[in-house]
Design an enzyme around this catalytic site. Structure first.
Site, PDB file in Angstrom:
ATOM      1  N   SER A   1       0.844  -1.197   0.000  1.00  9.45           N
ATOM      2  CA  SER A   1       0.000   0.000   0.000  1.00  9.45           C
ATOM      3  C   SER A   1       0.883   1.252   0.000  1.00  9.45           C
ATOM      4  CB  SER A   1      -0.944  -0.038   1.207  1.00  9.45           C
ATOM      5  OG  SER A   1      -1.966   0.918   1.079  1.00  9.45           O
TER       6      SER A   1
ATOM      7  N   ASP B   1      -5.738  -2.910  -2.735  1.00  8.83           N
ATOM      8  CA  ASP B   1      -4.748  -2.704  -1.685  1.00  8.83           C
ATOM      9  C   ASP B   1      -4.110  -4.011  -1.223  1.00  8.83           C
ATOM     10  OD1 ASP B   1      -3.684  -2.178   1.121  1.00  8.83           O
ATOM     11  OD2 ASP B   1      -4.279  -0.167   0.493  1.00  8.83           O
TER      12      ASP B   1
END
Length: 375
Positions: free
Chosen positions: A47, A208
């Site tokens: 991320s 993500d």
């Protein structure tokens, strides 16, 4: 004896909270001579942590320069550099999603609350992937790994670039795939579910990397790490206790709770598992250890000493009006406790505050860090 090429840095996700990582990395520069290469030849990120990791990888030949670059970028951030944030753009994007439509390839438009196209432009402007490739070719960097979550297979996919590893790995619900990394891998890894749109890589759609990441330590271990320096964003409990008779949680409370779970819980569980494995190996004889594929993995984890939600409350007014309106629509007001603003507050003042916390946390443990990194 652990060799230098077996040291790894692992940076977890956390949206704007990842500014904290820069403070910790900045403190480490105090332990190194100038112009020294990065002390972590293996770098793994997820991320927002993947963006920090890739920036360091691009400047692996000079660790100080890479940290200065990160420090400058985070301290000059505004939300508009990460996502479209004015009122018209925010709600125009939501309306487009409502009526769907197609993109330039005549495919259904990706659904998300916010449009993070500005982040793509920032990454293209900031990162030089030719430098990353050169650092790998010269042996300054052993491997760089970026993890994303496949919405197609529901697996955690670790895309890695390295000269030493030509083949990937496959375990239950996780895979490692060799790749020539680019901006789209970062966009995929940082695509917070529902907040930012998914990204297509090959034939799969990704979000993500913290989602489905059941074993965050897996990637650096597969890439040869024996010592892993972990910088997380698992914050301490707030200084006050919530009332037992509090109201039903709002959508913003639930969203913040889910993000906390995604970005922190699996890492904590994996670290605990690593410690148990180390203890078990310590009880075995040499012959028994030779019969297993397991090896001891040393980890040092640095987490925030201060609560990010409380810090974010002091900077809530700096969120753009369109974002504050959107948050009010999901039940968030400045006086309501929620983790959500701390993930979206890509504001220079908030980020600078988190960098300062990270720096002081690392300096408070400088002897421990020096010993662990053998500096």
């Amino acid at each position: 004896m652990t060799e230098r090429n077996q040291f790894a840095l692992m940076l977890s996700g956390g949206g704007a909270r990842a500014a904290y990582q820069v403070g910790v990395l900045k403190a480490v520069t105090n332990f190194l001579p100038r112009n020294q290469s990065i002390p972590f030849p293996i770098i793994c990120g997820t991320s927002a942590g993947a963006i920090n990791a890739t920036t360091l990888a691009c400047f692996a030949s000079c660790y100080h320069l890479g940290v200065r670059k990160l420090d400058w970028v985070w301290k000059n951030l505004t939300p508009s550099k990460i996502y479209e944030s004015d009122f018209q753009a925010v709600f125009g994007h939501i309306i487009k999603n409502y009526f769907k439509g197609t993109d330039a390839d005549n495919l259904p438009r990706a659904t998300s609350l916010l449009n993070n196209q500005p982040l793509r432009q920032l990454l293209r402007k900031t990162l030089d992937f030719d430098r990353l490739d050169n650092n790998i070719q010269r042996g300054v960097l052993k491997a760089i790994c970026i993890t994303a979550s496949s919405y197609t297979s529901h697996d955690s996919i670790s895309f890695f670039q390295s000269n030493e590893f030509a083949e990937g790995w496959e375990r239950s619900k996780r895979r490692g795939l060799p790749a020539q990394l680019n901006v789209e891998h970062l966009m995929a890894s940082a695509a917070i579910p529902l907040v930012f749109p998914s990204v297509k890589l090959g034939n799969d759609y990704f979000g993500d990397g913290s989602v489905h990441q059941l074993s965050p330590l897996s990637a650096p271990i597969h890439l040869g790490a024996n010592r892993i320096f972990v910088i997380g964003v698992d914050q301490p409990e707030p200084n006050y206790m919530q009332s037992v008779n509090q109201q039903y949680p709002s959508a913003s409370n639930i969203a913040g709770h889910l993000l906390d779970t995604i970005f922190a819980d699996t890492l904590n569980a994996d670290l605990e598992r690593a410690y148990r494995i180390n203890e078990t190996l310590g009880l075995m004889t040499d012959k028994q250890r030779a019969q297993t594929h397991l090896r001891p993995i040393e980890c040092l984890e640095i987490n925030p000493s201060e609560n990010f939600n409380e810090i974010a409350a002091n900077y809530y007014h700096r969120l753009p009006g369109g974002i504050r309106t959107l948050l009010r629509m999901v039940g968030l007001k400045p006086d309501i406790e929620s983790s959500l603003p701390s993930y979206l507050l890509f504001d220079s003042k908030f980020c600078e505050a988190l960098i300062d916390v990270g720096y002081h946390d690392a300096m408070a443990r400088q002897d421990e860090i020096r010993d662990f990194l053998m500096l």
